[in-house]
Design an enzyme around this catalytic site. Structure first.
Site, PDB file in Angstrom:
ATOM      1  N   LYS A  89       0.811  -1.227   0.000  1.00  0.00           N
ATOM      2  CA  LYS A  89       0.000   0.000   0.000  1.00  0.00           C
ATOM      3  C   LYS A  89       0.844   1.277   0.000  1.00  0.00           C
ATOM      4  O   LYS A  89       0.432   2.305  -0.513  1.00  0.00           O
ATOM      5  CB  LYS A  89      -0.948   0.009   1.195  1.00  0.00           C
ATOM      6  CG  LYS A  89      -2.109  -0.955   1.003  1.00  0.00           C
ATOM      7  CD  LYS A  89      -3.203  -0.710   2.015  1.00  0.00           C
ATOM      8  CE  LYS A  89      -4.434  -1.530   1.688  1.00  0.00           C
ATOM      9  NZ  LYS A  89      -4.271  -2.959   2.068  1.00  0.00           N
ATOM     10  N   GLU A 111      -9.609   7.435   3.958  1.00  0.00           N
ATOM     11  CA  GLU A 111     -10.514   6.548   4.691  1.00  0.00           C
ATOM     12  C   GLU A 111      -9.781   5.241   4.887  1.00  0.00           C
ATOM     13  O   GLU A 111      -8.874   4.913   4.136  1.00  0.00           O
ATOM     14  CB  GLU A 111     -11.805   6.314   3.899  1.00  0.00           C
ATOM     15  CG  GLU A 111     -11.767   5.171   2.888  1.00  0.00           C
ATOM     16  CD  GLU A 111     -10.769   5.333   1.760  1.00  0.00           C
ATOM     17  OE1 GLU A 111     -10.495   6.490   1.368  1.00  0.00           O
ATOM     18  OE2 GLU A 111     -10.249   4.318   1.276  1.00  0.00           O
ATOM     19  N   SER A 377       1.544  -9.903  -1.129  1.00  0.00           N
ATOM     20  CA  SER A 377       1.164  -8.504  -0.903  1.00  0.00           C
ATOM     21  C   SER A 377       1.525  -7.958   0.475  1.00  0.00           C
ATOM     22  O   SER A 377       1.794  -6.769   0.613  1.00  0.00           O
ATOM     23  CB  SER A 377      -0.327  -8.314  -1.161  1.00  0.00           C
ATOM     24  OG  SER A 377      -1.098  -9.149  -0.328  1.00  0.00           O
TER      25      SER A 377
HETATM   26  C1  LIG Z   1      -5.143  -3.934   1.675  1.00  0.00           C
HETATM   27  C2  LIG Z   1      -4.486  -5.229   1.360  1.00  0.00           C
HETATM   28  C3  LIG Z   1      -4.916  -6.049   0.292  1.00  0.00           C
HETATM   29  C4  LIG Z   1      -6.128  -5.742  -0.528  1.00  0.00           C
HETATM   30  O1  LIG Z   1      -6.095  -4.561  -1.250  1.00  0.00           O
HETATM   31  P1  LIG Z   1      -5.868  -4.510  -2.821  1.00  0.00           P
HETATM   32  O2  LIG Z   1      -6.164  -3.115  -3.189  1.00  0.00           O
HETATM   33  O3  LIG Z   1      -6.810  -5.503  -3.441  1.00  0.00           O
HETATM   34  O4  LIG Z   1      -4.463  -4.901  -3.060  1.00  0.00           O
HETATM   35  C5  LIG Z   1      -4.200  -7.202   0.019  1.00  0.00           C
HETATM   36  N1  LIG Z   1      -3.131  -7.573   0.762  1.00  0.00           N
HETATM   37  C6  LIG Z   1      -2.698  -6.817   1.798  1.00  0.00           C
HETATM   38  C7  LIG Z   1      -1.523  -7.287   2.572  1.00  0.00           C
HETATM   39  C8  LIG Z   1      -3.356  -5.636   2.130  1.00  0.00           C
HETATM   40  O5  LIG Z   1      -2.927  -4.902   3.175  1.00  0.00           O
END
Ligand SMILES: *Cc1c(COP(=O)(O)O)cnc(C)c1O
Length: 393
Positions: A89, A111, A377
Site C-alpha cells: 500500500k 478513509e 502482498s
Molecule cells: C489492503 C491489502 C490487500 C487488498 O487490497 P488490494 O487493493 O486488493 O491490493 C491485500 N493484501 C494486503 C496485505 C493488504 O494490506
C-alpha cells in the site's frame, strides 16, 4: 483489446466518475493534471528515490524451493511483504503525496477499513510533514486498535465515522463530505484501484512498479521476462493491478485474481464479487458489486479485513468480463491453511489477504516447467490475533 483506461476514464463499460456535483472541481483538477505530473522527470526521480531508500525497493523476487517441490512448478514470491509498513500500500501513498505536493495541497485525508491504508497514509504524511485526517468506522476502530494507535503515534488524527454500520463505506462517505467542504487545500488519498476516474488509473500506475520489477528480475533469474502465471489476491485490486500491469498485453501470461470466498460463495457470507456481483455504481465508479435485487449494497464478509470489500475496481471488472484475468476464490479455511503452509515451508508468515493467493496453488494444474509468480502482498504481523483465534496450527 485494450485493458488500460480510455480518455473518458473507462475500461470497457466500467469506470467513469459518478460523483456529486460538489466534488466535480476536485476530481477535474486531478484528472487534468495527474498524467503530466507523474510523467515529469523530477517526479519520477523523487518517487523512485523514496521507493528505494524509504520503502526498500526493489523488493526481492524469491524462488520458493520447498513450495515449488510441493506443487511441482517453479514458484517465485514477489516480496511486497518486505516493504516498509509491511505491504504494497505504501507504493501508492508515496505516489499520491508527491502528487498532492505538486498540486499545492497542504492537507491529506483518507478513509480506512482495517487500518492498513490509514497507516500507509499516516506514514507518508509524517515523512512529508503534512497534516493528516483519517476517517475510520467506529466499529472498525474498536476491531483494529493497534492500527489506530500506529496512526496516532505518527501524528494523524483518526476520526470515527458514526453513521450506518460504522465501517468502511461510512468512513468513505465522511471523507467525501470533508473533501467537498475543503476542495482547495486538501488531497484525498484513496487506497486501492477504486473510486472515480482518475483514481483507478493513477493507483494502478503507482503500483505498476511491482510488475516492472518482476519482468526485470525474472529476466535476470531465468533469462525470460515472462512467467506462465501471475497470481494475486483481490480486495479493491491494487496489488493485483500492480502485479498484472506490465503483462496485460502479453496474452501468453496467465493472470489469476483471487477473491475472498469467506465461509463459502453460496453462504451469503463472502466477498467473491466476480461470482456474486452485478453491474452497479459504488464509490464513484461503475463496476461489479455485490447488491440486492433493489440495488442495495450487500455487506461483504471475509476473515481478512483487507479483502472485505463489496466491489472490485473497474479495471478488474473489465479484465473479468473480457476473460483476460481468471478469477478464483479461496474460503477462510483454505486461506488460513495456506498461511500456515507458507509459514512452515518457506519461513514466511503472510498477511491473511495474501494467504488467499497461496491457497489457489492446489486448484491449478501446473506443468513442471511452469514459472509461477505469486504477489506476496503483505506480511502477517498485523494478523497474529486472527491466526491465534483460528488456532489450528
Ligand atoms: C489492503 C491489502 C490487500 C487488498 O487490497 P488490494 O487493493 O486488493 O491490493 C491485500 N493484501 C494486503 C496485505 C493488504 O494490506
Amino acid at each position: 483489446m485494450s485493458y488500460t483506461v480510455n480518455e473518458k476514464g473507462y475500461y470497457g463499460q466500467f469506470g467513469g466518475a459518478y460523483i456529486p456535483e460538489m466534488l466535480f472541481p476536485n476530481i477535474e483538477e486531478l484528472r487534468l493534471n495527474y498524467l503530466e505530473i507523474i510523467q515529469e522527470a523530477g517526479f519520477k526521480i523523487e518517487f523512485d528515490k523514496l521507493l528505494k531508500d524509504f520503502v526498500g525497493r526493489p523488493t526481492p523476487l524469491y524462488f520458493a524451493k520447498r513450495l515449488s517441490e510441493r506443487y511441482n512448478a517453479k514458484i517465485y514470491l514477489k516480496r511486497e511483504d518486505l516493504c516498509h509498513t509491511g505491504a504494497h500500500k505504501i507504493n501508492n501513498t508515496i505516489g499520491q503525496i508527491l502528487l498532492a505536493q505538486r498540486l499545492g495541497k497542504q492537507k491529506i485525508i483518507a478513509e480506512t477499513g482495517a487500518g492498513q491504508h490509514g497507516v500507509a497514509t499516516a506514514t507518508v504524511c509524517a515523512l512529508m510533514g503534512m497534516e493528516c485526517i483519517v476517517y475510520m468506522g467506529k466499529h472498525d476502530m474498536e476491531r483494529q486498535k493497534p492500527n489506530v494507535e500506529r496512526m496516532r503515534i505518527l501524528g494523524t488524527k483518526v476520526v470515527p465515522a458514526l453513521s450506518g454500520s460504522m465501517t468502511l463505506k461510512d468512513a468513505t462517505n465522511e471523507a467525501m463530505r470533508h473533501w467537498i467542504n475543503h476542495p482547495t487545500d486538501t488531497h484525498y488519498i484513496i487506497g486501492s484501484v477504486v473510486g472515480p476516474h482518475p483514481y483507478p488509473d493513477m493507483v494502478a500506475r503507482f503500483q505498476s512498479v511491482i510488475s516492472e520489477e518482476i519482468r526485470h528480475q525474472l529476466n535476470v533469474e531465468v533469462g525470460n521476462p515472462f512467467p506462465d502465471y501471475v497470481i494475486a489476491c483481490v480486495g479493491g485490486g491494487s496489488n493485483a493491478a500492480g502485479a498484472f500491469y506490465h503483462f496485460l498485453n502479453d496474452e501468453h501470461v496467465q493472470l489469476i485474481g483471487v477473491e475472498a470466498g469467506g465461509k463459502g460463495v453460496d453462504t451469503g457470507e463472502s466477498a467473491a464479487t466476480t461470482m456474486l456481483g452485478k453491474v452497479g455504481i459504488l464509490h464513484g465508479s461503475k463496476s461489479l458489486l455485490m447488491q440486492t435485487v433493489d440495488g442495495q449494497v450487500v455487506e461483504p464478509y471475509s476473515i481478512s479485513a483487507g479483502l472485505d470489500y463489496p466491489g472490485i475496481g473497474p479495471m478488474h471488472a473489465h479484465l473479468f468480463e473480457t476473460g483476460r484475468v481468471q478469477f478464483l476464490n479461496a474460503t477462510d479455511d483454505e486461506a488460513m491453511n495456506a498461511g500456515i503452509e507458507l509459514s512452515r515451508t518457506e519461513g514466511i508468515i503472510p498477511a491473511i489477504e495474501t494467504a488467499h493467493a497461496i491457497a489457489v496453488l492446489s486448484k491449478i494444474d501446473f506443468a513442471p516447467d511452469d514459472v509461477v509468480v505469486i504477489n506476496l502482498s503483505g506480511r502477517g504481523d498485523k494478523d497474529l490475533e486472527t491466526y491465534i483465534r483460528w488456532g489450528k496450527y
